[in-house]
Design a protein around this motif. Sequence first.
Motif, PDB file in Angstrom:
ATOM      1  N   ASP A 155      -0.890   6.732  10.078  1.00 17.99           N
ATOM      2  CA  ASP A 155      -1.202   7.277   8.941  1.00 17.99           C
ATOM      3  C   ASP A 155      -2.842   7.774   8.994  1.00 17.99           C
ATOM      4  OD1 ASP A 155       1.242   6.312   7.987  1.00 17.99           O
ATOM      5  OD2 ASP A 155       0.474   4.463   7.044  1.00 17.99           O
ATOM      6  N   LEU A 156      -3.314   8.747   8.061  1.00 19.48           N
ATOM      7  CA  LEU A 156      -4.368   9.223   8.270  1.00 19.48           C
ATOM      8  C   LEU A 156      -4.934   8.906   6.574  1.00 19.48           C
ATOM      9  CD1 LEU A 156      -6.778  11.197   8.942  1.00 19.48           C
ATOM     10  CD2 LEU A 156      -5.716  13.100   7.824  1.00 19.48           C
ATOM     11  N   ALA A 168      -2.896   7.415  -6.583  1.00 22.87           N
ATOM     12  CA  ALA A 168      -3.280   6.211  -6.229  1.00 22.87           C
ATOM     13  C   ALA A 168      -4.507   5.987  -5.295  1.00 22.87           C
ATOM     14  CB  ALA A 168      -2.054   5.594  -5.900  1.00 22.87           C
ATOM     15  N   ILE A 169      -5.458   5.196  -5.599  1.00 30.11           N
ATOM     16  CA  ILE A 169      -6.662   4.936  -4.965  1.00 30.11           C
ATOM     17  C   ILE A 169      -6.439   3.429  -4.641  1.00 30.11           C
ATOM     18  CG2 ILE A 169      -8.833   4.719  -4.424  1.00 30.11           C
ATOM     19  CD1 ILE A 169      -9.268   7.485  -6.126  1.00 30.11           C
ATOM     20  N   ILE A 170      -6.476   2.814  -3.430  1.00 32.31           N
ATOM     21  CA  ILE A 170      -6.000   1.417  -3.440  1.00 32.31           C
ATOM     22  C   ILE A 170      -7.222   0.795  -2.552  1.00 32.31           C
ATOM     23  CG2 ILE A 170      -3.745   1.750  -2.890  1.00 32.31           C
ATOM     24  CD1 ILE A 170      -3.780   1.933  -0.250  1.00 32.31           C
ATOM     25  N   TYR A 221      -7.762   6.083   0.340  1.00 31.64           N
ATOM     26  CA  TYR A 221      -6.665   6.758  -0.116  1.00 31.64           C
ATOM     27  C   TYR A 221      -5.835   7.152   1.208  1.00 31.64           C
ATOM     28  CZ  TYR A 221      -4.357  11.025  -2.079  1.00 31.64           C
ATOM     29  OH  TYR A 221      -3.320  11.699  -2.678  1.00 31.64           O
ATOM     30  N   LEU A 222      -4.746   6.842   0.881  1.00 36.49           N
ATOM     31  CA  LEU A 222      -3.618   7.219   1.964  1.00 36.49           C
ATOM     32  C   LEU A 222      -3.275   8.770   2.011  1.00 36.49           C
ATOM     33  CD1 LEU A 222      -2.082   6.483   4.302  1.00 36.49           C
ATOM     34  CD2 LEU A 222      -0.160   5.659   2.677  1.00 36.49           C
ATOM     35  N   GLU A 277       0.727  -1.228  -0.072  1.00 38.14           N
ATOM     36  CA  GLU A 277      -0.004   0.222  -0.078  1.00 38.14           C
ATOM     37  C   GLU A 277       0.802   1.124  -0.047  1.00 38.14           C
ATOM     38  OE1 GLU A 277      -2.695  -0.213   3.145  1.00 38.14           O
ATOM     39  OE2 GLU A 277      -3.990  -1.616   2.211  1.00 38.14           O
ATOM     40  N   LYS A 278       1.956   1.135   0.642  1.00 34.31           N
ATOM     41  CA  LYS A 278       2.811   2.422   0.777  1.00 34.31           C
ATOM     42  C   LYS A 278       3.485   2.650  -0.643  1.00 34.31           C
ATOM     43  CE  LYS A 278       3.680   3.159   5.719  1.00 34.31           C
ATOM     44  NZ  LYS A 278       4.541   3.867   6.569  1.00 34.31           N
TER      45      LYS A 278
END
Length: 331
Positions: free
Chosen positions: A135-136, A79-81, A123-124, A70-71
């Motif tokens: 992380d938010l 990027a949308i994961i 979304y990170l 993910e990172k």
Amino acid sequence: MIRTIVLFSSAALIIINAHGDQLELGPQNSSESCLLEGLKQADPQQTLGELRESCLEIEPTLFKQRVELEKQASKNRFAIIPHRPNFVLPASLTSINQEPYIDTPVGDKLDDVEIKFQVSLKYLFMQDLIFRDLDLQFAFTTTSWWQAYNSGISAPFRETNYEPEVILNYHHSWSLLGFPVEQTTLSFNHQSNGQTGQLSRSWNRIILGFAFAPTDNVLWGFRTWYRLPENEKKTALDPSGDDNPDIQKYMGYGELGGLWSISDKHSLEFMLRNNLRSSDNRGAIQLGWSFPINDRIQGYVEYFNGYGESLIYYNHHAHRLGIGFKLTNWL
């Protein structure tokens, strides 16, 4: 002893020790992160080879691998994961309870066979928000039950649940009462079915979650929530006020989940929920099996029995069996 020269290039980090050993690191995985951290804290007599060997013994769990992927993906700011699993169940069989739909256009004409599907993305937004590994994230999940084969009433979407979330995700490992915690989350969660009048259902929650990884291929998850209170409705059809004041009598105050990754493509999962009341006990269980079809898609079988599969049925017992495809999994 460790005496190193550290060289940075656009694609790699190159480490050369006093013996001339060279190690090139690309985008960091867990072992490489261990090596870099070890260089900061190593004993002066320890060689680079010894340090590298000790780090290779650390096998990242499936959960850590997911976090790392993910990172890496989030380095692209567009990027949308995936968040929760994304799936389609073209054959989903249940015994439709017609009661909530009486006096609506669909009336009692709903079919027991429909399509269930879920789209879940996140979304990170910010990494290391206050301190490292916090992380938010913003997430959105929508789950739909579609009367696709019911041409007699123009194949409507019977129910869709919308679930936006704001999540603080702490993914640094720590121990809780001797159990290894891989992830800790605190989120604001809104869930509604986007309806009005007698079909309207919604609630807001603060959710605290823990993910445990006792072994490399087993993951346990526990979530507990506090429902944010709402004002009572003045009348049954009042557009403002609480649509479902008794929802926690059926949905309880938390849930337990588990995932067993048997192989790269085979996995079993479960979710268990209960209101923990000695009288008027209510709960739910969901079981899932993912199996390989090809390199990109998994088959998926899902069984649900209990209360709260969807918001419209939070206070109605339902049982469902579906088979279809899973596009992304938990890990």
